[in-house]
Design an enzyme around this catalytic site. Structure first.
Site, PDB file in Angstrom:
ATOM      1  N   LYS A  22       0.837  -1.212   0.000  1.00  0.00           N
ATOM      2  CA  LYS A  22       0.000   0.000   0.000  1.00  0.00           C
ATOM      3  C   LYS A  22       0.863   1.249   0.000  1.00  0.00           C
ATOM      4  CE  LYS A  22      -1.733   1.819   3.900  1.00  0.00           C
ATOM      5  NZ  LYS A  22      -2.054   3.231   4.207  1.00  0.00           N
ATOM      6  N   ASN A  23       1.821   1.316   0.949  1.00  0.00           N
ATOM      7  CA  ASN A  23       2.612   2.540   1.092  1.00  0.00           C
ATOM      8  C   ASN A  23       3.501   2.795  -0.120  1.00  0.00           C
ATOM      9  OD1 ASN A  23       1.447   3.045   3.560  1.00  0.00           O
ATOM     10  ND2 ASN A  23       3.111   2.164   4.766  1.00  0.00           N
ATOM     11  N   CYS A 118      -5.041   9.075   9.704  1.00  0.00           N
ATOM     12  CA  CYS A 118      -5.470   8.452  10.959  1.00  0.00           C
ATOM     13  C   CYS A 118      -5.000   9.242  12.169  1.00  0.00           C
ATOM     14  CB  CYS A 118      -5.018   7.003  11.064  1.00  0.00           C
ATOM     15  SG  CYS A 118      -3.710   6.487  10.028  1.00  0.00           S
ATOM     16  N   ARG A 123       2.057  14.074  13.012  1.00  0.00           N
ATOM     17  CA  ARG A 123       2.627  13.776  11.701  1.00  0.00           C
ATOM     18  C   ARG A 123       2.613  15.005  10.785  1.00  0.00           C
ATOM     19  NH1 ARG A 123       1.244   7.933   9.438  1.00  0.00           N
ATOM     20  NH2 ARG A 123      -0.913   8.494   9.410  1.00  0.00           N
ATOM     21  N   ASP A 308       4.552   0.263  12.137  1.00  0.00           N
ATOM     22  CA  ASP A 308       3.304  -0.292  11.616  1.00  0.00           C
ATOM     23  C   ASP A 308       3.089  -1.757  11.995  1.00  0.00           C
ATOM     24  OD1 ASP A 308       2.411   2.042  10.515  1.00  0.00           O
ATOM     25  OD2 ASP A 308       2.967   1.564   8.455  1.00  0.00           O
ATOM     26  N   ARG A 400      -8.523   0.117   4.489  1.00  0.00           N
ATOM     27  CA  ARG A 400      -7.535   1.045   3.942  1.00  0.00           C
ATOM     28  C   ARG A 400      -6.208   0.350   3.689  1.00  0.00           C
ATOM     29  NH1 ARG A 400      -5.994   4.915   7.666  1.00  0.00           N
ATOM     30  NH2 ARG A 400      -4.705   5.630   5.949  1.00  0.00           N
TER      31      ARG A 400
END
Length: 422
Positions: A22-23, A118, A123, A308, A400
């Site tokens: 995903k990233n 999120c 961040r 993560d 997600r």
């Protein structure tokens, strides 16, 4: 709103295919803005965040086509007709800020909303802005938008990040490909997703050296072309599914897995009593014998232990023999899963950025609530090892970052189902 119901049922056995990252994909997609020729991504994950990035690119005038059920993305930015990334799309996902550098580099102007995402800490995007300013961008913040321009184009230079930032490294890397002269990024992020982006940009004609180290050098070129690029394996999905047999017992082969993507994580699994073996197809994971042993974990930028995977590792430590200390050094507010695990009988003491977990023999099923993407899957993992039934609510976070989680776990023997909300 959907919920996922998990019933603890013992060992898991079989194979789990690991999707593209995903990233990485969310970073590769904005690279299409750097060229007027098509960029094709294969091995793309089928996730809601990918749909959000597609919608954002389309709002800028980019054409996005999904082939093979969404696993192939074909993008073309030959006719960009809008340089405003609107709040209504950007607020859904932090990675949206990654359109800023490419648009600025190619056309000399961009207006991008400050992003959402999120609730795991501030961040901020200040490092994204500082590195672009160092390359000659003129920036102004007005009414929640970044107004950026570089009338004479971006210019190369040397920039040292005060702290390691994956997103800011990615934005700078893309912008520097079309800047005049050489750009040197020091204290750059070293994640596999950064390397994957550099490989893709080189396929498009960029001149980049040093990716995977903390110093990346980019020699700007006049234009980039099209390319076809396979998205790297998702190391966070990989680590998550490696923890399933660690928690439940059994033996699971994670197809497409590689130890080099998760070296520090694999070292912790070994210390906890989990066997990880490379195969022709990926990684085979099994618990050696009995309960796993408690291990201490400190999250760090790559190649350290990934933030993560901290929530998922905490789920494993909840039933480990002994006491473990998990220290979160990347994001604040990232222990929101701890109170939910405690509802299932876990013994966890959170003090600031440190959580002390004393393992118990068995967790007990309970209704719990997902607070963010990784927390949601940690509760599913805990449910696999709990007595009785666990109901995980608010799983829209899960979609997600994980595709077909019920199917993948169900295929290796988990009792798991999704229930649609009213």
């Amino acid at each position: 709103m959907d919920s996922i119901i998990v019933k603890g049922n013992g060992p898991l056995n079989g194979q789990i295919p690991i999707a593209g990252a995903k990233n990485a994909c969310l970073t590769l997609m904005p690279a299409t803005l750097l060229s007027d020729e098509p960029l094709t991504l294969t091995n793309a994950p089928r996730l809601s965040d990918i749909k959000t990035m597609s919608a954002l690119l389309q709002s800028l005038g980019c054409e996005v086509s999904q082939l093979q059920g969404g696993q192939v993305l074909v993008m073309s930015s030959h006719d960009l007709n809008n340089h405003v990334a609107d709040y209504d799309i950007v607020r859904k996902m932090r990675a949206s800020i990654l359109v800023l550098g490419p648009m600025l580099a190619r056309d000399g102007h961009a207006v991008v909303s400050l992003p959402g995402g999120c609730a795991i800490g501030a961040r901020p995007v200040d490092l994204h802005l500082k590195v672009l300013e160092a390359m000659g961008a003129e920036l102004e913040l007005k009414e929640g938008y970044v107004h950026a321009k570089a009338p004479g184009g971006l210019k190369g230079g040397t920039f040292e990040f005060p702290v390691v930032s994956v997103g800011a490294t990615e934005n700078a890397l893309m912008a520097a490909t079309l800047a005049k002269g050489a750009t040197v990024l020091k204290n750059a992020a070293r994640e596999p997703e950064i390397v994957d982006l550099a490989v893709c940009l080189r396929r498009m004609g960029a001149q980049i050296e040093g990716d995977g180290t903390d110093t990346i050098t980019i020699q700007g070129v006049d234009r980039l072309g099209g390319a076809t690029h396979p998205v790297v394996t998702d190391r966070i999905e990989l680590g998550t599914y490696m923890l399933a047999p660690a928690i439940c017992g059994g033996e699971v082969e994670c197809l497409g897995g590689r130890i080099d993507l998760l070296g520090a994580f694999c070292e912790k699994l070994d210390a906890a009593g989990i066997e990880v073996a490379e195969t022709d197809k990926g990684l085979k994971v099994a618990r050696r014998n009995g309960r796993v042993s408690a291990v201490d974990v400190t999250t760090e930028p790559f190649p350290g232990f990934p933030t993560d995977l901290q929530a998922q590792m905490m789920a494993l430590m909840c039933t480990a023999q002994g006491t473990s200390v998990l220290e979160e050094k990347i994001f604040e507010n990232r222990f929101m899963h701890a109170p939910e695990l405690m509802r299932m009988g876990a013994e966890i003491d959170v003090q600031g950025g440190t959580a002390t977990v004393t393992g118990v023999e068995r967790l007990k099923g309970a209704p719990v609530m997902a607070t963010d993407l990784r927390a949601s899957v940690s509760l599913i993992l805990a449910g696999l090892a709990a007595e009785g039934e666990t109901i995980v609510n608010r799983v829209y976070h899960l979609d997600r970052g994980y595709e077909r989680v019920e199917e993948k776990l169900g295929n290796v023997g988990a009792h798991i189902e999704r229930v649609s909300g009213q």
